[in-house]
Design a protein around this motif. Structure first.
Motif, PDB file in Angstrom:
ATOM      1  N   SER A  70     -59.481  81.001 139.789  1.00 21.93           N
ATOM      2  CA  SER A  70     -60.064  79.874 140.521  1.00 21.93           C
ATOM      3  C   SER A  70     -60.449  78.777 139.551  1.00 21.93           C
ATOM      4  O   SER A  70     -61.109  79.018 138.532  1.00 21.93           O
ATOM      5  N   LEU A  71     -60.050  77.555 139.874  1.00 22.05           N
ATOM      6  CA  LEU A  71     -60.327  76.407 139.010  1.00 22.05           C
ATOM      7  C   LEU A  71     -61.511  75.577 139.501  1.00 22.05           C
ATOM      8  O   LEU A  71     -61.750  74.473 138.999  1.00 22.05           O
ATOM      9  N   ARG A  72     -62.280  76.119 140.433  1.00 24.98           N
ATOM     10  CA  ARG A  72     -63.354  75.319 141.036  1.00 24.98           C
ATOM     11  C   ARG A  72     -64.437  74.921 140.042  1.00 24.98           C
ATOM     12  O   ARG A  72     -65.115  73.912 140.232  1.00 24.98           O
ATOM     13  N   ARG A  73     -64.648  75.705 138.984  1.00 25.88           N
ATOM     14  CA  ARG A  73     -65.691  75.370 138.013  1.00 25.88           C
ATOM     15  C   ARG A  73     -65.232  74.320 137.007  1.00 25.88           C
ATOM     16  O   ARG A  73     -66.062  73.779 136.263  1.00 25.88           O
ATOM     17  N   LEU A  74     -63.935  74.018 136.984  1.00 21.69           N
ATOM     18  CA  LEU A  74     -63.461  72.882 136.181  1.00 21.69           C
ATOM     19  C   LEU A  74     -63.609  71.633 137.042  1.00 21.69           C
ATOM     20  O   LEU A  74     -62.658  71.110 137.601  1.00 21.69           O
ATOM     21  N   ASN A  75     -64.840  71.167 137.179  1.00 20.86           N
ATOM     22  CA  ASN A  75     -65.152  70.159 138.192  1.00 20.86           C
ATOM     23  C   ASN A  75     -65.803  68.906 137.619  1.00 20.86           C
ATOM     24  O   ASN A  75     -66.598  68.245 138.285  1.00 20.86           O
ATOM     25  N   ARG A  76     -65.431  68.561 136.409  1.00 26.77           N
ATOM     26  CA  ARG A  76     -66.039  67.398 135.764  1.00 26.77           C
ATOM     27  C   ARG A  76     -65.117  66.178 135.800  1.00 26.77           C
ATOM     28  O   ARG A  76     -63.902  66.311 135.612  1.00 26.77           O
ATOM     29  N   VAL A  77     -65.730  65.028 136.001  1.00 30.14           N
ATOM     30  CA  VAL A  77     -65.033  63.753 135.792  1.00 30.14           C
ATOM     31  C   VAL A  77     -65.243  63.398 134.329  1.00 30.14           C
ATOM     32  O   VAL A  77     -66.362  63.126 133.893  1.00 30.14           O
ATOM     33  N   ARG A  78     -64.178  63.408 133.564  1.00 24.63           N
ATOM     34  CA  ARG A  78     -64.314  63.213 132.116  1.00 24.63           C
ATOM     35  C   ARG A  78     -64.428  61.749 131.721  1.00 24.63           C
ATOM     36  O   ARG A  78     -65.079  61.410 130.734  1.00 24.63           O
ATOM     37  N   ASP A  79     -63.777  60.874 132.495  1.00 25.29           N
ATOM     38  CA  ASP A  79     -63.790  59.471 132.082  1.00 25.29           C
ATOM     39  C   ASP A  79     -63.351  58.589 133.248  1.00 25.29           C
ATOM     40  O   ASP A  79     -62.512  58.994 134.050  1.00 25.29           O
ATOM     41  N   VAL A  80     -63.958  57.422 133.348  1.00 24.84           N
ATOM     42  CA  VAL A  80     -63.494  56.366 134.249  1.00 24.84           C
ATOM     43  C   VAL A  80     -63.269  55.125 133.397  1.00 24.84           C
ATOM     44  O   VAL A  80     -64.169  54.692 132.667  1.00 24.84           O
TER      45      VAL A  80
END
Length: 476
Positions: free
Chosen positions: A96-106
């Motif tokens: 499950s990839l649900r914990r990879l939930n960060r916006v790294r850059d805008v």
């Protein structure tokens, strides 16, 4: 794989990502083992929940060592069983990839957003909006589907006419390879002509060539105004002529053009009475169209009024209603989005997600409707979709008052063959935006040429020689 080897793999994963993130209790793993439509339930030795791309890579290296297949999963909203382990008995683990939930850059100047695979689509949209930008991918499951799943299936949605599929919205990827290496391809470049396009190989591959852990996605300026309307038409042929007229008048301002049959909206009204049929008289087809204007509301409405005046005078459009405020706009879109829900309330049905060249849609509907009526008298057609990109959800409902379960048992195979044969004759695709997964794996091989299947198998073997990446999906 024997139980001792399985225990060794699980123990190694506990060391890699922590015991709290290695699920083995049946109560904890159950939600991950059944697909959204509840067509498939598989088995897995564990559900693994890493929080970084490095942890994903470590798990894949362990999977290689212990010969455990990995089934990547995002929001588990897929419709073809692509993120669900199978029942083959081979040892598998859900990742499950649900914990990879960060916006790294805008990056507003580059018009990009870099997000991890587990970020929910609606959160990407909201983060873009906070930067005065638009992330235009939009679909019914946007409150729960993840960007990694969108990329893995090359999701479409309602904005493809203007902005393209997910593939067109992606500039770069970060991917864990089947060998557990981490490829950093997070380049926010619109021009990069330096060899094979690895990015596009992973997009749409449903996790069979590697695991997408992050992506650089395109952003667009926020429109200054949106104008939304419903137009009533006498036929699908007229809808195609209306599409041409709308494109001629509005050009790139035309961002949505959704086709819905009369029966679709009657079904919505039957099961959701608060959503009324929008016209006083019945009409064969209804189009939901939307313009997005960067200038002003006044400019958008003036352009829209000129376009509708021409369409009404020519007889292409029989009636129309324009949304006067945001609430009406949402009400129009709710009609469209509630069609699948109304179908579910009506009972079991046979679904098809197909694409044909836009110019063939009218002929496809006429010819295929006739073939289905001949094979199953009384069957009701629920036809709707993204007319502007040739994608139809061409679904078959059991006859009124009939036994839906018996209808499916008797006609599922026949209906699929009729629809897919007709799609193939019109040089279309049996999967427009949902993917292949487990559901369409045999049909996909049947309708592709031997050369195409052989090339795909060559790629799969080269990338994943141990066949540990989502086996039993896309290809046998």
């Amino acid at each position: 794989m024997n139980s001792a080897a399985s225990s060794n793999f699980i123990a190694a994963c506990v060391d890699a990502i922590g015991a709290a993130h290695v699920l083995t209790d049946p109560h904890d793993t159950a939600p991950y083992l059944t697909d959204w439509r509840r067509r498939y339930t598989g088995s897995a030795c564990a559900v693994l929940c890493p929080s970084t791309a490095e942890e994903v890579a470590a798990i894949v290296r362990l999977a290689n060592e212990h010969r455990v297949a990995i089934v990547p999963q995002g929001g588990n909203t897929g419709l073809v069983g692509g993120a669900t382990p199978d029942t083959s008995g081979a040892q598998q683990a859900v990742l499950s990839l649900r914990r990879l939930n960060r916006v790294r850059d805008v990056d507003p100047h580059n018009n990009t957003i870099t997000v991890e695979a587990g970020v929910i689509l609606a959160d990407v949209q909201a983060r873009a909006e906070s930067a005065a930008r638009l992330f235009p991918l939009s679909l019914a499951a946007q409150g729960s589907c993840t960007i990694g799943g969108n990329l893995s299936t090359n999701a479409g949605g309602t904005g493809v006419l203007r902005y393209g599929n997910t593939r067109e919205l992606c500039l770069g990827l970060e991917v864990v390879t089947p060998q557990g290496e981490l490829w950093d391809g997070l380049r926010g470049l619109r021009k990069d002509n330096t060899g094979y396009d690895l990015r596009d190989l992973f997009i749409g591959a449903e996790g069979t060539l590697g695991i997408i852990t992050a992506a650089v996605m395109k952003l667009h300026p926020q429109p200054a105004a949106r104008v939304t309307a419903l137009a009533a038409l006498p036929s699908a042929h007229a809808a195609l002529d209306f599409l041409s007229l709308a494109q001629r008048h509005a050009g790139p301002l035309l961002t949505g053009f959704e086709l819905m049959s009369d029966f679709c909206l009657r079904l919505v009204n039957r099961h959701f009475p608060q959503m009324r049929y929008p016209f006083a008289e019945p009409h064969a087809q209804i189009v939901l169209l939307e313009l997005s204007d960067s200038e002003s509301e006044e400019h958008a409405r003036a352009l829209f009024e000129r376009m509708m005046e021409t369409a009404l005078e020519s007889g292409l459009v029989e009636d129309a209603v324009v949304a006067e405020n945001l609430a009406q706009t949402q009400a129009f879109w709710n009609l469209r989005e509630h069609i699948p829900l109304a179908q579910a309330e009506e009972g079991l049905n046979i679904k098809h997600d197909i694409a044909v060249p836009i110019s063939r849609i009218g002929h496809f509907i006429e010819e295929t409707d006739a073939l289905i009526a001949e094979a199953a008298p009384g069957a009701r057609m629920v036809t709707f979709g993204h007319l502007g990109d040739g994608n139809l959800h061409y679904n078959v409902q059991a006859p009124e008052g009939g036994d839906a379960k018996q209808f499916l048992a008797q006609y599922q195979s026949t209906m699929n063959q009729i629809v897919y044969d007709s799609t193939h004759r019109h040089r279309g695709s049996i999967s427009a935006e949902h993917g292949i997964g487990q559901l369409k794996i045999d049909e996909s091989a049947h309708y592709k040429s031997d050369i195409e299947v052989r090339l795909m198998k060559t790629l799969k073997s080269a990338f994943d020689p141990l066949n540990l990446m989502n086996p039993g999906k896309v290809l046998r």
